[in-house]
Motif scaffolding. Structure first.
Motif, PDB file in Angstrom:
ATOM      1  N   ARG A 281      38.435  19.509 -71.138  1.00  0.00           N
ATOM      2  CA  ARG A 281      37.994  20.388 -70.047  1.00  0.00           C
ATOM      3  C   ARG A 281      38.010  21.831 -70.542  1.00  0.00           C
ATOM      4  O   ARG A 281      38.773  22.168 -71.461  1.00  0.00           O
ATOM      5  CB  ARG A 281      38.889  20.246 -68.824  1.00  0.00           C
ATOM      6  N   VAL A 360      31.698  19.819 -74.548  1.00  0.00           N
ATOM      7  CA  VAL A 360      32.416  20.329 -73.382  1.00  0.00           C
ATOM      8  C   VAL A 360      31.397  20.790 -72.354  1.00  0.00           C
ATOM      9  O   VAL A 360      30.462  21.532 -72.673  1.00  0.00           O
ATOM     10  CB  VAL A 360      33.344  21.502 -73.765  1.00  0.00           C
ATOM     11  N   GLU A 363      32.613  20.822 -66.345  1.00  0.00           N
ATOM     12  CA  GLU A 363      33.500  19.956 -65.564  1.00  0.00           C
ATOM     13  C   GLU A 363      34.408  19.081 -66.423  1.00  0.00           C
ATOM     14  O   GLU A 363      35.362  18.486 -65.905  1.00  0.00           O
ATOM     15  CB  GLU A 363      32.658  19.063 -64.649  1.00  0.00           C
ATOM     16  N   GLY A 364      34.142  18.969 -67.708  1.00  0.00           N
ATOM     17  CA  GLY A 364      34.956  18.092 -68.545  1.00  0.00           C
ATOM     18  C   GLY A 364      34.283  17.834 -69.873  1.00  0.00           C
ATOM     19  O   GLY A 364      33.853  18.757 -70.551  1.00  0.00           O
TER      20      GLY A 364
END
Length: 379
Positions: A281, A360, A363-364
């Motif tokens: 994240r 990346v 959101e994650g």
């Protein structure tokens, strides 16, 4: 085997290259490089200008990106036509030098005699020493040391190239597991991997690790003449460049039905790889991804058999910053791309590794390799 041709992405434009140069200048100023950065032939020069000499020779080629002047490139006169044809040339002031003249004196015409510079990791020692001899008050820092994130954050066009390269590597794996492994030397399977990568669009194959049986316990095993046997596990790690951007993926397969121990070890590595992926994240230090993967393997009793970092960045080269390793406190940022590749290596017996390229997002994490993580059985 029929392959589907991958669409060729549009080339990067002069605008793209100018934007990269401007970003590097701003980054250099932010870390106190008042002279700017000096870029020699290699991946940084290609990424910044689109120019790659036909051969990296002893002749000095040097790009200066400085807050004090327009981007300036010094090249041998015989290579000037190639420089001028590069996509980023519109942003450059071009100087040249001729054989028999002093290239360092030519560079001295536009360098600050007391400047502090970042310089490409790929710079030849004789060129750096030549500049220091001419301008002894200048100071230099390696690019990876002073600007480690130079190419780390990818734009949408770069991400699309990385995704396409990852998909081609996935297609390669799906085809290679259809082939016979038992009774063939590792080198033949490595040749199959290389051929498939090229069939699916790679212009360059960088590595084809085929580690069978005890050879799988060497993470960077060079494929050799060992004949693969029924009962072996085989580590397959392969990748290269497609449209100038890298692929790198690893899967471990079993030749015939796997032993209970191989199933157990493979399951641990699979759990570690998944846990590390789920931890991705923005804002998390790179080392935390390594810690998550390592904690799973250590808890299972194999901590001493996980003998390398969890990952490395990827872009115009297959290994580049950021590195997913203990001590790396660089924060993850959207657009970064890197491998997650934990492994367990039992010396003299077998090894297991699972690797995906991950980017990346806001959101994650997003995987760029999507082939099954299960322990595939091959013949």
């Amino acid at each position: 085997m029929a392959t589907t041709a991958q669409p060729v992405p549009p080339p990067f434009t002069a605008h793209d290259y100018r934007g990269r140069m401007e970003r590097v200048v701003a980054d250099a100023v932010a870390v106190g490089l008042d002279g700017g950065v000096l870029v020699t032939p290699g991946p940084d020069l290609v990424w910044l200008t689109g120019y790659q000499p036909t051969a990296i020779t002893e002749r000095l080629t040097l790009l200066l990106l400085s807050p004090n002047r327009e981007p300036t490139l010094l090249a041998p006169r015989l290579e000037r036509p190639d420089v001028e044809a590069a996509a980023g040339a519109a942003a450059l002031t071009i100087y040249d030098w001729t054989d028999g003249s002093d290239p360092y004196a030519a560079a001295g015409e536009f360098l600050d005699p007391v400047g502090r510079y970042g310089i490409s990791d790929s710079a030849w020692a004789m060129h750096l020493l030549g500049l220091q001899a001419l301008l002894p008050a200048t100071r230099y820092r390696a690019m990876t040391q002073c600007l480690p994130m130079l190419r780390a954050v990818k734009d949408d066009a770069e991400l699309a190239r990385l995704a396409a390269a990852g998909a081609a590597a996935d297609s390669t794996f799906l085809e290679v597991v259809k082939l016979r492994f038992a009774g063939r030397p590792e080198t033949e399977v490595a040749a199959d991997l290389a051929g498939l990568l090229r069939e699916f669009g790679h212009e360059q194959v960088d590595f084809t690790v085929v580690g069978s049986g005890p050879n799988g316990a060497n993470p960077h095993h060079e494929a050799g003449e060992r004949v693969i046997q029924v009962g072996d596990s085989v580590v397959l790690d392969f990748g290269g460049l497609m449209n100038g951007y890298g692929s790198d993926t690893t899967r471990t397969v079993s030749v015939g039905e796997p032993s209970a121990e191989l199933v157990r070890v493979h399951g641990i590595v699979r759990e570690a790889q998944q846990a590390a992926f789920e931890a991705v994240r923005p804002g998390l230090p790179c080392q935390e991804i390594d810690r998550v993967a390592r904690a799973v393997i250590t808890a299972a009793g194999y901590g001493d058999q996980f003998i390398h970092r969890t990952g490395h960045g990827i872009g115009v080269t297959t290994h580049e910053p950021p590195y997913i390793v203990e001590g790396e406190q660089q924060l993850l940022l959207p657009g970064m791309c890197f491998s997650i590749e934990p492994g367990i290596y039992l010396s003299g017996r077998f090894g297991v590794r699972i690797e995906d390229i991950v980017t990346v997002t806001t959101e994650g994490g997003l995987r760029l390799n999507t082939t099954d993580h299960g322990l595939a059985v091959v013949s």
